[in-house]
Enzyme design. Structure first.
Site, PDB file in Angstrom:
ATOM      1  N   ASP A 327       2.725  -2.634   0.043  1.00 41.00           N
ATOM      2  CA  ASP A 327       1.865  -3.517   1.150  1.00 41.00           C
ATOM      3  C   ASP A 327       0.683  -3.949   0.544  1.00 41.00           C
ATOM      4  O   ASP A 327      -0.246  -3.020   0.072  1.00 41.00           O
ATOM      5  CB  ASP A 327       1.780  -2.756   2.396  1.00 41.00           C
ATOM      6  N   LEU A 328      -0.104  -5.039   0.783  1.00 39.35           N
ATOM      7  CA  LEU A 328      -1.153  -5.814   0.067  1.00 39.35           C
ATOM      8  C   LEU A 328      -2.260  -4.961   0.997  1.00 39.35           C
ATOM      9  O   LEU A 328      -2.104  -5.154   2.185  1.00 39.35           O
ATOM     10  CB  LEU A 328      -1.188  -7.439   0.041  1.00 39.35           C
ATOM     11  N   ASP A 370       3.299  -9.630   4.182  1.00 38.41           N
ATOM     12  CA  ASP A 370       2.599  -9.240   2.723  1.00 38.41           C
ATOM     13  C   ASP A 370       3.424  -7.669   2.436  1.00 38.41           C
ATOM     14  O   ASP A 370       2.908  -7.080   1.487  1.00 38.41           O
ATOM     15  CB  ASP A 370       1.211  -9.053   2.744  1.00 38.41           C
TER      16      ASP A 370
END
Length: 454
Positions: A327-328, A370
């Site tokens: 996960d960004l 994302d």
């Protein structure tokens, strides 16, 4: 090839008479003046018909018949003798002789019996060939009966095992990358496969990888370096190319394979190539529904298909599968500051960075927004940590969209769960990797966290 007839008699005059009677037949004639000589000839040469006198000086004709029949049931016998009873003739007929002729010979009767025997052999041979062709045709239909690739591999095993009973079979193929991996096998247990797998890859790299032809090759198992413990003496390699021009190989281990069976393998090779090509064409069509429109990574629909297949394979071979949940960090800020179009471009570039950090055999999936998942095949916890750390560091150091005039810095948090240490089902592994990733978010972000053991 002409039929080969062996005449066995210790009477030189009788042998000469037989040769004179049969001189106009389109056959190859051999003679033996003793039982011992007859046994030597049948050991060294293929003989179709033996004309045998029952009374010889060194051996009894019945003894010769039984000895040869034990070694080769395909040879026919016509018994000729001047001494016989009805009981002895019946006894010999029960032992499988074709005919019995009493001396002195009548040329027409003698020749008629021989021609009748050869004609019967020809009909039987043609029937065998026809049965063989029909058998091979049915096996070919089995191979090409499915469009599911894993099922095609299983069908190849079924077909080859039926054609060559008691054989060992291993299928290697490279579906997408040049990385060869075992797709299916039979005739070996898991421990033998672990022992064999790397030896065969080494053999392929040394002996096969540079070959351009598709000829079936035969080898002794001694060609496998540091010869593993095998019950087979020989193996045949059936090469094939799929629609992506990726090489595949089928190793068929046997103790003996005749020329006829080798010809049959050539026939099946064409169906193997066709079956795999059809399945891969179908997969390519299916994958259009499995590709994320934005990043061109796989989408969530493919996640469960791919992970399910990898878990089945890992269970079969006793290997690991690791799931990386990525996960960004603070990606929303990118969208808020630069707009969603820039955010979308960053996701595309980030996907490419993920692919640079993993192997071609690993599967990169956009889970949503994302969030990404990577399925790492044959990867234990320690190796998964190295892969994840490489990606974390690369993301941290990367200047995203620099070519577009931006220099965006962003980090990611990664959670890891490994089969079978942390979980044994696809749902468990995804959830545990997700929880590990969120634990990293709570700790500091820009971190790799491994799932906790249950």
């Amino acid at each position: 090839m002409k039929p080969r007839i062996l005449i066995v008699d210790d009477d030189r005059l009788f042998l000469e008479q037989c040769l004179d009677m049969l001189v106009d037949l389109d056959v190859e004639l051999l003679i033996a003046s003793s039982g011992k000589e007859a046994l030597e000839i049948t050991t060294e040469k293929k003989v179709d018909l033996i004309i045998l006198d029952l009374v010889l000086k060194d051996m009894n004709g019945e003894e010769i018949l039984e000895t040869i029949k034990k070694k080769n049931t395909d040879i026919d016998f016509i018994i000729v003798t001047g001494y016989a009873t009805v009981e002895s003739v019946i006894k010999l007929m029960k032992k499988g002789i074709f005919d019995f002729i009493k001396k002195p010979l009548i040329p027409e009767e003698f020749k008629f019996s021989i021609l009748k025997c050869l004609k019967q052999r020809e009909i039987i041979k043609e029937n065998k060939k026809l049965k063989e062709y029909l058998f091979l045709y049915d096996l070919g239909k089995i191979i090409t009966s499915s469009l599911e690739l894993s099922k095609v591999y299983d069908n190849i095993l079924i077909a080859l095992s039926n054609y060559l009973p008691d054989s060992g079979i291993i299928i290697y193929n490279a579906d997408i990358t040049d990385y060869l991996e075992v797709k299916a096998f039979s005739g070996f247990d898991r421990n033998q496969m672990i022992e064999l797998k790397d030896k065969i890859i080494e053999f392929i790299n040394t002996n096969l990888s540079n070959r351009k032809d598709s000829e079936i090759l035969n080898f002794s198992t001694e060609n496998l370096k540091n010869n593993v413990s095998l019950k087979y003496n020989n193996f045949s390699v059936i090469p094939f190319e799929n629609i992506s021009e990726k090489k595949g190989y089928i190793f068929v281990f046997t103790n003996d394979i005749s020329l006829e069976k080798q010809e049959g393998l050539k026939f099946l090779q064409k169906h193997i190539k066709l079956g795999i090509e059809n399945a891969l064409t179908f997969i390519n069509a299916q994958e259009l529904a499995y590709i994320d429109d934005l990043t061109k990574a796989y989408n969530i629909r493919y996640l469960f298909v791919s992970l399910d297949n990898e878990l089945k394979r890992a269970e079969r071979f006793g290997t690991n599968v690791s799931v990386l949940f990525i996960d960004l960090d603070f990606f929303k800020r990118v969208n808020d500051q630069y707009g969603h179009l820039v955010g979308s471009k960053l996701l595309i570039e980030f996907t490419n960075e993920i692919k640079k950090c993993v192997r071609g055999i690993d599967t990169v999936i956009r889970y949503g927004g994302d969030e990404f998942i990577v399925i790492c095949t044959e990867t234990d916890v320690e190796l998964a940590k190295k892969v994840a750390e490489r990606l974390r560091k690369r993301t941290e150091e990367c200047e995203f969209l620099k070519k577009d005039g931006y220099s965006i810095h962003i980090t990611c948090s990664i959670g890891i769960a490994t089969y079978p240490i942390h979980g044994t089902t696809k749902t468990e592994l995804i959830e545990l990797a997700d929880k590990a990733m969120y634990r990293g978010k709570e700790l500091s972000r820009n971190i790799v966290c491994v799932a906790e053991k249950g």
